[in-house]
Enzyme design. Sequence first.
Site, PDB file in Angstrom:
ATOM      1  N   LYS A  27      36.111  31.625  82.739  1.00 56.52           N
ATOM      2  CA  LYS A  27      35.156  32.262  82.336  1.00 56.52           C
ATOM      3  C   LYS A  27      35.012  33.546  83.601  1.00 56.52           C
ATOM      4  O   LYS A  27      35.141  34.682  83.483  1.00 56.52           O
ATOM      5  CB  LYS A  27      33.878  31.796  81.942  1.00 56.52           C
ATOM      6  N   GLN A  31      26.611  26.232  80.824  1.00 55.37           N
ATOM      7  CA  GLN A  31      27.594  25.696  80.233  1.00 55.37           C
ATOM      8  C   GLN A  31      27.168  24.494  79.485  1.00 55.37           C
ATOM      9  O   GLN A  31      26.355  23.724  80.015  1.00 55.37           O
ATOM     10  CB  GLN A  31      28.640  25.341  81.306  1.00 55.37           C
ATOM     11  N   ASP A  52      25.797  33.908  75.356  1.00 56.36           N
ATOM     12  CA  ASP A  52      26.302  33.013  74.225  1.00 56.36           C
ATOM     13  C   ASP A  52      25.677  32.950  72.665  1.00 56.36           C
ATOM     14  O   ASP A  52      26.203  32.681  71.885  1.00 56.36           O
ATOM     15  CB  ASP A  52      25.812  31.488  74.655  1.00 56.36           C
TER      16      ASP A  52
HETATM   17  N1  GUN Z   1      30.594  24.613  75.853  1.00 53.90           N
HETATM   18  C1  GUN Z   1      31.708  24.578  74.931  1.00 53.90           C
HETATM   19  N2  GUN Z   1      31.489  25.838  74.348  1.00 53.90           N
HETATM   20  C2  GUN Z   1      30.697  26.504  74.965  1.00 53.90           C
HETATM   21  C3  GUN Z   1      30.210  27.831  74.727  1.00 53.90           C
HETATM   22  O1  GUN Z   1      30.846  28.812  73.802  1.00 53.90           O
HETATM   23  N3  GUN Z   1      28.884  28.143  75.615  1.00 53.90           N
HETATM   24  C4  GUN Z   1      28.526  27.402  76.405  1.00 53.90           C
HETATM   25  N4  GUN Z   1      27.572  27.567  76.860  1.00 53.90           N
HETATM   26  N5  GUN Z   1      28.738  26.155  76.476  1.00 53.90           N
HETATM   27  C5  GUN Z   1      29.947  25.847  75.776  1.00 53.90           C
END
Ligand code: GUN
Length: 280
Positions: free
Chosen positions: A51, A95, A118
Amino acid sequence: MIIDGKKSAEELRKELKKKIIELKSDFNAVPALTVILVGDDPASKIYVKNKEKFAKEIGINSEVIRYPSNVEEKTVLEKIIELNKNKNISGILVQLPLPEHINKRKVIETILPNKDVDGFHPINVGNLSSGYKGNIPCTPHGCYLLLKGIEKSLSGKHAIIIGRSNLNGKPMAQLLLKENCTVTITHSKTKDLKEECRRADIIIAAVGRPKLVKGDWVKKGAIVIDVGINKTDSGIVGDVDFEEVSKVARAITPVPGGVGPMTIACLLQNTIECFKKSNF
Ligand code: GUN
């Protein structure tokens, strides 16, 4: 046909990069994304690294704040509040998964809806289910864009979603409903999953069970989107048995190289949208 998520994500990132150049000249500022990572889950570390890498590559200011797995919940919440107030930060992402002692709901609800890249905050969830504008969760949004790349009109199609998570299954259903699909959400208590899948024009597998969907579960000509990322002795595999299903499906996403890259590209898009909301 194998759906090239890597290529679609690259094209989307190219567009976003151009947008950022325009924003920079209009506002003399660029979007900024802060990611909070708690603990050292190996998969989360890789996701967060990617990311950050792709955010920087297209010109987003990106920072990762790392905490040990025993960090107090209060410390994380206070950091989010500080980031909420910081006008230079456009988007905040925590996350998941989080350690058990940290209340995920509290964390998600502390992030300002307009900085919630998100799309997990109940305000954004509500907006999506009401058909209003808001931040859309990145993985289902990525699946949706890949589907639309194959088939412009999804109207009247029967879509099956395997998995009812807040991250994927439920928002995916909302996106497909908006496209006038007939949507079935299946889950661990569904009576005959194979039979449900056999009726579908579109299958979205987002359940975390390696190679669950077999060739004889899929109608000839169906489109199959595989959200699964499962670590097995033979490497990373999806929720779909690619070898079998690719022989019957009209189009299928590979794992890796399918949904994953699109998830990150959609996150970058959400960050830009959040930046715009704070500047216009
Ligand atoms: N963990 C796995 N996929 C995601 C996501 O799309 N966003 C976040 N914040 N954590 C994750």
